[in-house]
Design a protein around this motif. Structure first.
Motif, mmCIF file in Angstrom:
data_model
loop_
_atom_site.group_PDB
_atom_site.id
_atom_site.type_symbol
_atom_site.label_atom_id
_atom_site.label_comp_id
_atom_site.label_asym_id
_atom_site.label_seq_id
_atom_site.Cartn_x
_atom_site.Cartn_y
_atom_site.Cartn_z
ATOM 1 N N GLN A 79 30.024 5.062 -46.878
ATOM 2 C CA GLN A 79 29.924 5.831 -48.111
ATOM 3 C C GLN A 79 30.625 7.173 -47.958
ATOM 4 O O GLN A 79 30.660 7.743 -46.870
ATOM 5 N N TYR A 80 31.131 7.672 -49.094
ATOM 6 C CA TYR A 80 31.791 8.974 -49.041
ATOM 7 C C TYR A 80 31.710 9.702 -50.373
ATOM 8 O O TYR A 80 31.582 9.094 -51.423
ATOM 9 N N TYR A 81 31.786 11.005 -50.264
ATOM 10 C CA TYR A 81 31.974 11.868 -51.430
ATOM 11 C C TYR A 81 33.384 12.450 -51.371
ATOM 12 O O TYR A 81 34.073 12.532 -52.354
ATOM 13 N N SER A 82 33.821 12.833 -50.166
ATOM 14 C CA SER A 82 35.173 13.319 -49.915
ATOM 15 C C SER A 82 35.857 12.311 -48.998
ATOM 16 O O SER A 82 35.472 12.153 -47.836
ATOM 17 N N LEU A 83 36.861 11.620 -49.509
ATOM 18 C CA LEU A 83 37.511 10.552 -48.746
ATOM 19 C C LEU A 83 38.110 11.060 -47.439
ATOM 20 O O LEU A 83 37.946 10.430 -46.390
ATOM 21 N N THR A 84 38.774 12.202 -47.479
ATOM 22 C CA THR A 84 39.406 12.737 -46.275
ATOM 23 C C THR A 84 38.377 12.982 -45.174
ATOM 24 O O THR A 84 38.575 12.583 -44.024
ATOM 25 N N ALA A 86 35.354 11.682 -44.963
ATOM 26 C CA ALA A 86 34.681 10.438 -44.593
ATOM 27 C C ALA A 86 35.542 9.554 -43.695
ATOM 28 O O ALA A 86 35.010 8.874 -42.821
ATOM 29 N N LEU A 87 36.840 9.555 -43.887
ATOM 30 C CA LEU A 87 37.705 8.756 -43.020
ATOM 31 C C LEU A 87 37.619 9.246 -41.577
ATOM 32 O O LEU A 87 37.556 8.437 -40.644
ATOM 33 N N ALA A 88 37.592 10.555 -41.403
ATOM 34 C CA ALA A 88 37.447 11.108 -40.048
ATOM 35 C C ALA A 88 36.064 10.779 -39.488
ATOM 36 O O ALA A 88 35.933 10.427 -38.307
ATOM 37 N N ASP A 89 35.033 10.888 -40.315
ATOM 38 C CA ASP A 89 33.676 10.546 -39.864
ATOM 39 C C ASP A 89 33.572 9.067 -39.508
ATOM 40 O O ASP A 89 32.943 8.702 -38.515
ATOM 41 N N ALA A 90 34.192 8.212 -40.313
ATOM 42 C CA ALA A 90 34.166 6.774 -40.034
ATOM 43 C C ALA A 90 34.894 6.475 -38.727
ATOM 44 O O ALA A 90 34.457 5.637 -37.937
ATOM 45 N N LEU A 119 43.493 15.452 -42.545
ATOM 46 C CA LEU A 119 42.967 14.247 -41.902
ATOM 47 C C LEU A 119 43.601 14.044 -40.531
ATOM 48 O O LEU A 119 42.909 13.769 -39.550
ATOM 49 N N ARG A 120 44.905 14.213 -40.450
ATOM 50 C CA ARG A 120 45.602 14.056 -39.169
ATOM 51 C C ARG A 120 45.053 15.059 -38.136
ATOM 52 O O ARG A 120 44.801 14.712 -36.987
ATOM 53 N N HIS A 121 44.831 16.297 -38.569
ATOM 54 C CA HIS A 121 44.298 17.329 -37.683
ATOM 55 C C HIS A 121 42.895 16.963 -37.200
ATOM 56 O O HIS A 121 42.590 17.073 -36.006
ATOM 57 N N ARG A 122 42.032 16.514 -38.094
ATOM 58 C CA ARG A 122 40.669 16.123 -37.702
ATOM 59 C C ARG A 122 40.693 14.935 -36.748
ATOM 60 O O ARG A 122 39.936 14.883 -35.790
ATOM 61 N N LEU A 123 41.572 13.969 -37.007
ATOM 62 C CA LEU A 123 41.656 12.794 -36.133
ATOM 63 C C LEU A 123 42.232 13.164 -34.775
ATOM 64 O O LEU A 123 41.796 12.622 -33.753
ATOM 65 N N ASN A 124 43.194 14.072 -34.754
ATOM 66 C CA ASN A 124 43.746 14.522 -33.467
ATOM 67 C C ASN A 124 42.666 15.136 -32.597
ATOM 68 O O ASN A 124 42.673 14.973 -31.378
ATOM 69 N N SER A 125 41.720 15.848 -33.205
ATOM 70 C CA SER A 125 40.632 16.439 -32.428
ATOM 71 C C SER A 125 39.724 15.363 -31.840
ATOM 72 O O SER A 125 38.981 15.624 -30.898
ATOM 73 N N LEU A 126 39.791 14.150 -32.378
ATOM 74 C CA LEU A 126 39.032 13.007 -31.856
ATOM 75 C C LEU A 126 39.892 12.129 -30.937
ATOM 76 O O LEU A 126 39.490 11.022 -30.579
#
Length: 153
Positions: A79-84, A86-90, A119-126
């Motif tokens: 589930q998401y409210y903010s797609l960007t 939520a994609l990082a959370d998923a 999104l790319r920045h958040r994913l890079n941190s992961l």
């Protein structure tokens, strides 16, 4: 991790994800992102939201591709409210190394670029890579590819 989006995009992403997963001996997770009307409803049980006939067909084709590539395949909802966000959370939830995501273009091209950058920045941190299957100009790339480094034996 592959986001369930329109059938053509999803199957292109699945081909690439399965090829990468086969080479790395990992699995592929297809994630159906479910929008909620209010941020307070994220995480609430909203009942089973039925798949559309197009989604059913896309899932069948994705499952077939995974079998052809010989990779494990899972389907999950998120589930998401903010797609960007939520994609990082998923991606963190499924412990993804790579994410194939399709963010809606919207009316403002620079806002779309900012959302992809965020999104790319958040994913890079992961320690996770993002593939959107877009060319540098923001339009869909007609010949998507993934560069894989050769393994040394």
């Amino acid at each position: 991790m592959v986001q369930l989006a329109d059938p053509e995009w999803t199957l292109r992403a699945m081909h690439l994800a399965c090829a990468m997963a086969s080479r790395a001996h990992t699995s592929v997770v297809l994630v159906r992102m479910v929008a909620v009307p209010h941020i307070g409803l994220v995480g609430e049980d909203m009942g089973e939201i039925e798949y559309t006939s197009s989604e059913h067909e896309t899932i069948r084709n994705a499952c077939r591709l995974a079998k052809e590539y010989g990779v494990d395949f899972q389907i999950t909802r998120f589930q998401y409210y903010s797609l960007t966000e939520a994609l990082a959370d998923a991606a963190a939830y499924v412990n993804a190394q790579t994410v194939f995501a399709k963010l809606p273009a919207g009316l403002f091209p620079y806002w779309h670029k900012f959302k992809v950058w965020t999104l790319r920045h958040r994913l890079n941190s992961l320690n996770c890579q993002l593939y959107t299957l877009e060319a540098a100009n923001g339009r869909p790339d007609s010949a998507s590819s993934v560069l894989a480094q050769a393994s040394h034996k």
